[in-house]
Write a protein that holds these residues in place. Structure first.
Motif, PDB file in Angstrom:
ATOM      1  N   PHE A   1      64.059  -6.726  17.603  1.00  0.00           N
ATOM      2  CA  PHE A   1      64.489  -6.584  18.990  1.00  0.00           C
ATOM      3  C   PHE A   1      63.302  -6.510  19.946  1.00  0.00           C
ATOM      4  CE2 PHE A   1      68.603  -5.138  17.153  1.00  0.00           C
ATOM      5  CZ  PHE A   1      69.376  -6.115  17.743  1.00  0.00           C
ATOM      6  N   LEU A   2      62.235  -5.873  19.531  1.00  0.00           N
ATOM      7  CA  LEU A   2      61.030  -5.820  20.350  1.00  0.00           C
ATOM      8  C   LEU A   2      60.450  -7.228  20.542  1.00  0.00           C
ATOM      9  CD1 LEU A   2      58.912  -4.126  21.848  1.00  0.00           C
ATOM     10  CD2 LEU A   2      57.690  -3.934  19.662  1.00  0.00           C
ATOM     11  N   SER A   3      60.399  -7.997  19.473  1.00  0.00           N
ATOM     12  CA  SER A   3      59.904  -9.376  19.551  1.00  0.00           C
ATOM     13  C   SER A   3      60.794 -10.222  20.438  1.00  0.00           C
ATOM     14  CB  SER A   3      59.841  -9.996  18.160  1.00  0.00           C
ATOM     15  OG  SER A   3      58.953  -9.305  17.338  1.00  0.00           O
ATOM     16  N   PHE A   4      62.093 -10.056  20.304  1.00  0.00           N
ATOM     17  CA  PHE A   4      63.041 -10.801  21.126  1.00  0.00           C
ATOM     18  C   PHE A   4      62.872 -10.445  22.598  1.00  0.00           C
ATOM     19  CE2 PHE A   4      67.316 -11.443  22.954  1.00  0.00           C
ATOM     20  CZ  PHE A   4      67.431 -12.808  22.718  1.00  0.00           C
TER      21      PHE A   4
ATOM     22  N   LEU B   1      60.164  -9.247  24.085  1.00  0.00           N
ATOM     23  CA  LEU B   1      58.885  -9.792  24.552  1.00  0.00           C
ATOM     24  C   LEU B   1      58.967 -11.298  24.773  1.00  0.00           C
ATOM     25  CD1 LEU B   1      56.350  -7.754  22.419  1.00  0.00           C
ATOM     26  CD2 LEU B   1      56.861  -7.496  24.851  1.00  0.00           C
ATOM     27  N   LEU B   2      59.716 -11.981  23.948  1.00  0.00           N
ATOM     28  CA  LEU B   2      59.905 -13.421  24.125  1.00  0.00           C
ATOM     29  C   LEU B   2      60.629 -13.707  25.438  1.00  0.00           C
ATOM     30  CD1 LEU B   2      59.643 -16.264  22.869  1.00  0.00           C
ATOM     31  CD2 LEU B   2      61.884 -15.882  21.852  1.00  0.00           C
ATOM     32  N   ILE B   3      61.627 -12.922  25.735  1.00  0.00           N
ATOM     33  CA  ILE B   3      62.365 -13.094  27.005  1.00  0.00           C
ATOM     34  C   ILE B   3      61.439 -12.827  28.185  1.00  0.00           C
ATOM     35  CG2 ILE B   3      64.189 -12.124  28.445  1.00  0.00           C
ATOM     36  CD1 ILE B   3      65.816 -11.759  25.880  1.00  0.00           C
ATOM     37  N   VAL B   4      60.659 -11.760  28.121  1.00  0.00           N
ATOM     38  CA  VAL B   4      59.740 -11.420  29.212  1.00  0.00           C
ATOM     39  C   VAL B   4      58.712 -12.532  29.406  1.00  0.00           C
ATOM     40  CG1 VAL B   4      57.901  -9.836  29.914  1.00  0.00           C
ATOM     41  CG2 VAL B   4      60.046  -8.935  29.004  1.00  0.00           C
ATOM     42  N   MET B   5      58.168 -13.063  28.342  1.00  0.00           N
ATOM     43  CA  MET B   5      57.185 -14.143  28.443  1.00  0.00           C
ATOM     44  C   MET B   5      57.805 -15.396  29.050  1.00  0.00           C
ATOM     45  SD  MET B   5      54.787 -13.824  25.032  1.00  0.00           S
ATOM     46  CE  MET B   5      56.103 -14.297  23.940  1.00  0.00           C
TER      47      MET B   5
END
Length: 61
Positions: free
Chosen positions: A8-11, A13-17
């Motif tokens: 979920f953290l990776s997901f 961060l992907l959205i934020v990027m």
């Protein structure tokens, strides 16, 4: 549990990027549009503006 958190953290961060990239591109396009409007306001013709854009694209390739 930790793997789920990392997923979920990776997901997140992907959205934020992705949002950051989209916003950066939008700002870049708006600034370029403003620059073209300034050039037109000081007397640059449409043909001159088009030629300038073509030359800058050829230089970047």
């Amino acid at each position: 549990m930790i793997q789920l958190f990392l997923f979920f953290l990776s997901f997140f961060l992907l959205i934020v990027m992705t949002v950051n990239i989209v916003i950066t591109m939008m700002i870049s396009m708006l600034l370029r549009k403003h620059e073209f409007a300034q050039l037109r306001s000081i007397g640059m013709s449409s043909k001159q503006l088009y030629q300038m854009i073509q030359r800058s694209q050829a230089k970047n390739e």
